[in-house]
Design an enzyme around this catalytic site. Structure first.
Site, short mmCIF file in Angstrom:
data_model
loop_
_atom_site.label_atom_id
_atom_site.label_comp_id
_atom_site.label_asym_id
_atom_site.label_seq_id
_atom_site.Cartn_x
_atom_site.Cartn_y
_atom_site.Cartn_z
N ARG A 142 0.51 -55.17 -37.05
CA ARG A 142 2.01 -55.55 -37.52
C ARG A 142 2.90 -54.72 -36.92
O ARG A 142 3.20 -53.52 -36.80
CB ARG A 142 1.39 -55.55 -38.63
N THR A 188 9.24 -56.16 -38.65
CA THR A 188 9.54 -57.87 -39.13
C THR A 188 7.82 -58.53 -39.68
O THR A 188 8.15 -59.31 -40.66
CB THR A 188 10.07 -58.67 -37.42
N ASP A 242 -2.40 -47.73 -46.39
CA ASP A 242 -3.00 -48.99 -44.47
C ASP A 242 -4.04 -48.08 -44.21
O ASP A 242 -5.17 -46.90 -44.28
CB ASP A 242 -2.04 -48.01 -43.77
N ASP A 258 -5.16 -46.54 -41.27
CA ASP A 258 -5.22 -44.97 -41.05
C ASP A 258 -6.15 -44.40 -42.16
O ASP A 258 -6.82 -43.50 -41.62
CB ASP A 258 -3.75 -44.52 -42.04
C1 PRP Z 1 -2.96 -54.26 -41.08
C2 PRP Z 1 -4.47 -54.85 -41.78
C3 PRP Z 1 -4.24 -55.99 -41.46
C4 PRP Z 1 -2.76 -56.40 -41.92
C5 PRP Z 1 -2.54 -57.06 -42.51
O1 PRP Z 1 -3.68 -54.22 -39.69
O2 PRP Z 1 -5.52 -54.34 -40.69
O3 PRP Z 1 -4.44 -55.92 -39.90
O4 PRP Z 1 -2.52 -54.99 -41.58
O5 PRP Z 1 -1.10 -57.36 -42.67
P1 PRP Z 1 -0.82 -58.55 -42.48
O6 PRP Z 1 -1.52 -59.79 -43.97
O7 PRP Z 1 0.69 -58.98 -43.28
O8 PRP Z 1 -1.09 -59.57 -41.42
P2 PRP Z 1 -2.51 -52.95 -38.80
O9 PRP Z 1 -1.43 -53.97 -38.32
O10 PRP Z 1 -1.42 -52.19 -40.25
O11 PRP Z 1 -2.63 -52.65 -37.64
P3 PRP Z 1 -4.10 -51.95 -37.74
O12 PRP Z 1 -5.77 -52.04 -38.26
O13 PRP Z 1 -4.76 -51.43 -36.02
O14 PRP Z 1 -3.22 -50.09 -38.35
N1 URA Z 2 -1.95 -53.40 -44.35
C1 URA Z 2 -2.42 -52.32 -45.01
O1 URA Z 2 -3.45 -51.68 -44.06
N2 URA Z 2 -2.12 -52.09 -46.02
C2 URA Z 2 -1.82 -52.52 -47.19
O2 URA Z 2 -1.33 -52.84 -48.04
C3 URA Z 2 -0.92 -54.05 -45.95
C4 URA Z 2 -1.74 -54.38 -44.53
#
Ligand code: PRP
Ligand code: URA
Length: 215
Positions: free
Chosen positions: A110, A114, A206, A209
């Protein structure tokens, strides 16, 4: 939740064990190690319940006592497809219950400004059109990542799709149920709202993380 959301395909688990584990998961004091373990356990509990509608067929078994007719799964082929990275934490929970499931991967991140999802990887098992596909991601925030992942699966022929997350924001549930009304959605809790940075409140921070200890 005062948003207008069609909840007919949404299951929110109210099981005490799930609620208890989600509370520990949320705590800022929970370590990565414990976090990973809890994500796996919660997924296993949700998966158990979400498989309630799998079809069965009769089979004949010989026990040490006699022959009898019992039930087995009627040849349902399963694929679990985590959205990278955080969805990976849920895969083992599904595989514990359905060890024969194939595993696909969809890489989406994400954009921090944006909030739009960007695809960087997609590899799905063969014959995806004949499989029940379980898409996993602990967080459904704006819903952008889940909607795009499901779109990619449908473009490759996937037809029977379930989406499993742990925490859902109302905004994400609305987007997902409107874009993909055929997809069954399972979550452990529906939270209050998103903050101005697209993070779920109260949420758990997150998820990627916390699972991988990268912050
Ligand atoms: C996080 C989470 C989802 C997304 C949710 O991933 O694991 O995939 O955000 O957000 P959304 O519903 O607004 O799309 P992230 O993009 O942080 O990637 P990561 O899992 O690699 O940390
Ligand atoms: N992705 C995450 O990991 N946590 C949130 O709260 C939103 C998006």
């Amino acid at each position: 939740m005062d948003m207008d959301i069609d909840m007919s395909k949404v299951t929110v688990f109210d099981h005490p064990l799930i609620q208890h584990k989600v509370s520990i998961l949320r705590s800022v004091d929970t370590s990565s190690n414990q976090f990973r373990q809890l994500v796996e356990e919660i997924t296993m509990l949700m998966c158990f319940e979400s498989m309630r509608d799998l079809p069965l067929m009769d089979t004949e078994v010989t026990t040490p006592m006699c022959k009898t007719t019992t039930k087995v799964l009627a040849g349902v082929k399963l694929a679990v497809v985590p959205i990278l990275r955080a969805g990976l934490g849920m895969v083992e929970g599904v595989l514990h219950l359905v060890p024969s499931a194939r595993v696909g991967h969809i890489g989406l991140y994400r954009d921090h400004v944006t909030l739009e999802p960007h695809e960087y990887y997609c590899k799905l098992p063969k014959n995806i059109e004949n499989r029940l596909v379980i898409v996993t991601d602990p967080m459904l925030a704006t819903g952008g990542s889940a909607c795009d992942a499901i779109k990619l699966i449908k473009e490759r022929g996937g037809r029977h799709i379930k989406f499993m997350c742990i925490i859902a924001a109302p905004e994400g549930l609305k987007a997902l149920t409107e874009k993909h009304p055929d997809v069954e959605v399972y979550c452990a809790h529906v939270d209050e709202k998103l903050n101005e940075n697209g993070y779920i409140l109260p949420g758990l921070g997150d998820a990627g993380d916390r699972i991988f200890g990268t912050k």
